[in-house]
Structure formats: structure tokens, C-alpha cells
Design an enzyme around this catalytic site. Sequence first.
Site, short mmCIF file in Angstrom:
data_model
loop_
_atom_site.label_atom_id
_atom_site.label_comp_id
_atom_site.label_asym_id
_atom_site.label_seq_id
_atom_site.Cartn_x
_atom_site.Cartn_y
_atom_site.Cartn_z
N GLU A 149 -5.03 -10.20 -0.42
CA GLU A 149 -5.57 -8.99 -0.16
C GLU A 149 -6.31 -8.27 -1.70
O GLU A 149 -5.52 -8.24 -2.63
CB GLU A 149 -4.51 -7.83 0.08
CG GLU A 149 -4.23 -7.99 1.48
CD GLU A 149 -3.28 -6.75 2.20
OE1 GLU A 149 -3.78 -5.76 1.70
OE2 GLU A 149 -2.79 -7.13 3.13
N CYS A 181 -2.00 -8.76 7.04
CA CYS A 181 -3.07 -7.86 7.08
C CYS A 181 -3.80 -7.73 8.10
O CYS A 181 -4.45 -8.49 8.68
CB CYS A 181 -4.07 -8.71 5.89
SG CYS A 181 -5.56 -7.67 5.52
N GLY A 182 -3.81 -6.48 8.63
CA GLY A 182 -4.19 -6.06 10.06
C GLY A 182 -5.83 -6.16 10.16
O GLY A 182 -6.22 -6.66 10.79
N GLN A 209 0.87 -1.11 0.09
CA GLN A 209 -0.04 -0.05 0.04
C GLN A 209 0.86 1.34 0.08
O GLN A 209 2.01 1.23 0.44
CB GLN A 209 -0.91 0.06 1.38
CG GLN A 209 -2.23 -0.74 1.06
CD GLN A 209 -1.92 -2.32 1.52
OE1 GLN A 209 -1.13 -2.63 2.39
NE2 GLN A 209 -2.57 -3.05 1.09
N CYS A 237 -6.70 0.08 6.47
CA CYS A 237 -5.55 -0.47 6.54
C CYS A 237 -4.88 -0.60 8.02
O CYS A 237 -4.15 0.33 8.45
CB CYS A 237 -4.23 -0.05 5.53
SG CYS A 237 -2.97 -1.15 5.25
N ASN A 246 -13.28 -2.14 5.62
CA ASN A 246 -13.01 -2.67 4.45
C ASN A 246 -13.49 -4.08 4.31
O ASN A 246 -13.81 -4.79 5.23
CB ASN A 246 -11.78 -2.56 3.94
CG ASN A 246 -10.83 -3.47 4.93
OD1 ASN A 246 -11.24 -3.71 5.84
ND2 ASN A 246 -9.43 -3.58 4.78
N ASN A 287 -11.26 -8.80 0.68
CA ASN A 287 -9.98 -9.35 0.95
C ASN A 287 -10.32 -10.89 1.64
O ASN A 287 -11.38 -11.18 2.04
CB ASN A 287 -9.36 -8.69 2.20
CG ASN A 287 -9.20 -7.07 1.76
OD1 ASN A 287 -7.93 -6.89 1.27
ND2 ASN A 287 -9.97 -6.19 2.13
N1 LIG Z 1 -6.07 -4.64 0.51
C1 LIG Z 1 -7.08 -3.94 1.76
C2 LIG Z 1 -6.38 -2.55 2.00
C3 LIG Z 1 -5.31 -2.75 3.16
C4 LIG Z 1 -5.53 -3.78 4.23
C5 LIG Z 1 -4.25 -4.49 4.84
N2 LIG Z 1 -3.21 -4.25 4.60
C6 LIG Z 1 -4.30 -4.13 6.43
O1 LIG Z 1 -3.37 -4.23 6.79
O2 LIG Z 1 -5.59 -4.15 6.94
C7 LIG Z 1 -8.35 -3.47 0.88
O3 LIG Z 1 -8.42 -3.49 -0.17
O4 LIG Z 1 -9.37 -3.32 1.57
#
Ligand SMILES: N[C@H](CCC[C@H](N)C(=O)O)C(=O)O
EC number: 5.1.1.7
Length: 302
Positions: free
Chosen positions: A216, A225-226, A49, A77, A165, A198
Site C-alpha cells: 500500500e 486493501c479494500g 491508516q 480506504c 486512489n 498502491n
Molecule cells: N494506502 C491507500 C489508502 C488506504 C487503502 C486501503 N487500506 C483500503 O482499504 O482501500 C492509498 O494511499 O491510496
Amino acid sequence: MASETRPFLKMNGLGNDFVVWDAREQPLRLSSDVIARLGDRESGIGFDQMITVERSSLGVDAFMRIHNQNGGEVSACGNATRCIGRLLMEEIGKDLVTIETGAGLLHAFDSPGPRNVTVDMGPPRIRWDEIPLAEEFADTRAIELQIGPIDDPVLHTPAAVNMGNPHAIFWVDDVEGYELERFGPLLELHPIFPEGANISLAHVFEEDQIRLKVWERGVGLTLACGTAACAVGVAAARDTKTSRRTTVHLPGGPIGIEWRESDDHVLMTGLTEIEFEGEVDLESLEWRKTGSGDASAAGAVS
Ligand SMILES: N[C@H](CCC[C@H](N)C(=O)O)C(=O)O
């Protein structure tokens, strides 16, 4: 026209990596095509990202703008929120900061241990139209999916959770037992997910211990991915597979999750890392490292 060279920080949260711009004094607007070129791991800087820190119009510590590697802007994110929270706490000298995002106001605060940060990711959204899903489902703990060429029944009934998300979570007994790189892209863009999703494979392997592998949206396989870790912690507790406190083990490392009973908020705790400082020519997109990160700083101490 003289080209513009712009400094950036390269950071990661458990290997989920970011290029971070500070645009609070000097606004920055890049096209999705330039973002995708910068994100390319072969020809660009390479990242999962791109994070742009901007002034908050609500008067909180900062606004965090998030773009996926494919150039698409998204609202949440988790790993980046921890990284920006750390930068702001170190800069302002506070042990709690408030970050405005497309998914609302998030609070980041210091956690025991170097570079360990907790973010209050707010409450999960679990109704079908909050994920969102293209049709009504009374129970998003297991939604029925018809996914054509994939014949494994376990991959037909994911849980769905939104953490700012959309996330779809498939419960498996071996996260390495499925070719996520093959069906991740099919599911990410499945018509049931009008905004994409995701895609997670999750395995509760011990009491309150979950192994997780994520495809993701807008990126592909990542080391962590948090928001997926938050979504999995909520989905597991909702389905009484675990308690509300879990440790989620991603390829890049562990994330502590607490889905707090008192206010329904999800707290996410994990590491952050500054890899290096750099600068990029926004005309040619040529870039170079200009400074070190945590590892060399740690080396300097010993
Ligand atoms: N790919 C995710 C965004 C980044 C999420 C991820 N990198 C995290 O740490 O939450 C989306 O399109 O909703």
C-alpha cells in the site's frame, strides 16, 4: 498546559487496521509527524491508516478523513469505509448510511452475517489521466513500465485503475513468488505514477477467484486493501479474466466484489472488527486500552 486525553477505537477490516477518532463534536487536527508517530507499531499505537470521523458539510451521515501510516492524507480506504459504515449504522439504527470522503459520497449498507458490511465504492476511473499516469496510454489494461533493476517481464506491464486512489496491478501465477517488499517501494514511487500508487500482485487461480497481495502507498505490506480488491475485480473483468462478480482472497481474508453492469458501480463486501477501545495523551502520545472489542463481546455471549 494540561495535556488532552482523547478516546479512540481500534478497528480493522480483514486485518487492515485503523485508529478511529470521533471528531464530530470536538474537531481534531494532528500533524503528519504526530500521525506517523502514533502509527508506528514499535513506539506508537500502530495502524495502517488513521480515520477521523467529522461532520459532513453536505449534510450526510459523516465525513471520513483518511491518513496513511506515513502521515499523508488520501481520499479512499475501502476497508475503513466498511468499518465506519458499521459504526454509523449501529449508532443511528439505519441499515444504510452515506459517508462523504475525498473521493465522493459512498453508501454503506448491512450485509447478511454479523459484522459483514457492503460499501458501494462508486464507479472505477480507468483513463490514463484519471489514474493518474504521467504519460498518455490508450489502454490502461496493460501499461508499459521500464523499471530498471527488476528484470522479470511480468512486472513490466501492470493494469491501472483508480478507485478514488491509484492502483497498479501485476498479474502473476503465484503472489508469494515475488518479493513485493523489495519492489513495492520502487513501484509505489515510480515516476509514471505522479501521485504514487498502491501495488498489487494478483493471481486468478479459479473461476472468479483471485488471490491478492498488496503493497500500500504510504504504508507498505498490509493484510488487506479494500480499494485494491475493487481495482483488481475491475481489471480482471475488463481483461475478461473473470466475470464482474469475484471473490478476492487477501492474506487477511476474502472480499466479495461486484462491478455492477447497470451503473458501473463497484460493490465491496467484507468483515469489520472492533479490536478495543483506548485513549491517548496527545501531548506525550502515551496510550492505554480502556475497553474491549468484538471478540470479548462474542465471548460474553457464549
Ligand atoms: N494506502 C491507500 C489508502 C488506504 C487503502 C486501503 N487500506 C483500503 O482499504 O482501500 C492509498 O494511499 O491510496
